[in-house]
Design a protein around this motif. Structure first.
Motif, PDB file in Angstrom:
ATOM      1  N   ILE A 166      39.449 112.541  28.176  1.00  0.00           N
ATOM      2  CA  ILE A 166      38.348 112.143  28.495  1.00  0.00           C
ATOM      3  C   ILE A 166      37.220 113.255  29.383  1.00  0.00           C
ATOM      4  CG2 ILE A 166      37.209 110.235  29.880  1.00  0.00           C
ATOM      5  CD1 ILE A 166      39.745 108.655  28.956  1.00  0.00           C
ATOM      6  N   ARG A 167      37.894 113.891  30.087  1.00  0.00           N
ATOM      7  CA  ARG A 167      37.239 115.029  30.896  1.00  0.00           C
ATOM      8  C   ARG A 167      36.448 116.184  30.022  1.00  0.00           C
ATOM      9  NH1 ARG A 167      41.703 114.071  34.256  1.00  0.00           N
ATOM     10  NH2 ARG A 167      41.140 113.090  35.939  1.00  0.00           N
ATOM     11  N   ARG A 168      37.298 116.271  28.795  1.00  0.00           N
ATOM     12  CA  ARG A 168      36.549 117.037  27.853  1.00  0.00           C
ATOM     13  C   ARG A 168      35.202 116.563  27.447  1.00  0.00           C
ATOM     14  NH1 ARG A 168      38.514 117.925  21.464  1.00  0.00           N
ATOM     15  NH2 ARG A 168      37.109 119.410  21.032  1.00  0.00           N
ATOM     16  N   LEU A 169      35.125 115.163  27.330  1.00  0.00           N
ATOM     17  CA  LEU A 169      34.019 114.699  26.749  1.00  0.00           C
ATOM     18  C   LEU A 169      33.091 114.709  27.720  1.00  0.00           C
ATOM     19  CD1 LEU A 169      35.587 111.226  25.225  1.00  0.00           C
ATOM     20  CD2 LEU A 169      34.859 113.451  24.058  1.00  0.00           C
ATOM     21  N   ALA A 170      33.345 114.538  29.343  1.00  0.00           N
ATOM     22  CA  ALA A 170      32.480 114.812  30.291  1.00  0.00           C
ATOM     23  C   ALA A 170      31.755 116.118  30.229  1.00  0.00           C
ATOM     24  CB  ALA A 170      33.259 114.572  31.536  1.00  0.00           C
TER      25      ALA A 170
END
Length: 242
Positions: A199-203
């Motif tokens: 999810i942090r990759r998406l951020a």
């Protein structure tokens, strides 16, 4: 169930069907997203039995037969149940999905051969490019993935941030709290150690819009919202491992 249509970003339309009988008393929305370009793309097909409603709603924007690309987050009835119905009315349309989704499901499910998208590959639909990102088991589904519209920085994030209720098409309010509450209600996520990192990759994409499949779309600090959601999943994984 009267579908509602709203433009949530330049050339991206949300088709929303509200079902009050699911998760009462708040109810639940099922949203599909039409992305305009020379080769229009539909993200989420909707349920097969809702197809007539969705088709009529999409026809308010473009002739349905103009669809060229049909994709979705992961294999599930509300995501891809009406895939072949859309393929039947749009003769030039083709399904597109990640490697796992194509190999495990779409090669057999789709009435026409699908296009396989590699992690990070962009799909040029004429006038805009959408990037496919693998998100296996996030929030559920081995084949899960999302699309990022580079022109408007809109993240078509599927079941991430799913929440109950029939709110506005776009909100700048809190979507993290309602998503956490929905997870407590449905327990729909596949908890795994890689959730937070994925999810942090998406951020890191710095999205300006979140096109959410269940609930209102979000306009605001999307990176912060994704970070907060990642923290909550990290907490859940730690608790489950204790």
């Amino acid at each position: 169930m009267d579908p509602r249509v709203a433009e949530i970003a330049d050339g991206i339309y949300r088709i929303s069907i509200y079902v009050p009988e699911i998760a009462p008393p708040a109810g639940f929305t099922f949203n599909q997203f039409l992305v305009l370009g020379d080769e229009p793309l539909l993200f989420h097909t909707g349920f097969r039995r809702m197809f007539p409603l969705a088709r009529a709603a999409l026809a308010r924007i473009i002739p349905p037969e103009r669809l060229r690309w049909i994709t979705f987050g992961h294999y599930e009835s509300d995501e891809c149940g009406a895939l072949n119905e859309w393929l039947a009315i749009a003769p030039e349309a083709q399904a597109a999905h990640g490697q796992t989704g194509v190999m495990v499901s779409l090669n057999d499910l789709a009435d026409r051969s699908p296009r396989m998208l590699a992690d990070g590959e962009t799909l040029d639909i004429g006038g805009r490019r959408l990037r496919w990102i693998d998100t296996p088991h996030i929030p559920h589904g081995w084949d899960a993935g999302v699309l990022f519209d580079e022109r408007t920085a809109t993240l078509l994030c599927g079941d991430l941030f799913a929440h109950v209720g029939d709110g506005p098409a776009v909100t700048d309010g809190d979507v993290v709290g309602p998503a956490i509450a929905a997870e407590e209600m449905f327990r729909a996520s596949s908890l795994n150690p890689g959730m937070g990192a994925t999810i942090r990759r998406l951020a890191g994409l710095a999205p300006r819009r979140l096109a959410i499949m269940h609930g209102s779309s979000f306009a605001g600090d999307c990176a912060a919202a994704l970070g907060a959601l990642a923290e909550d999943y990290d907490r859940r994984v730690r608790a489950a491992s204790a």
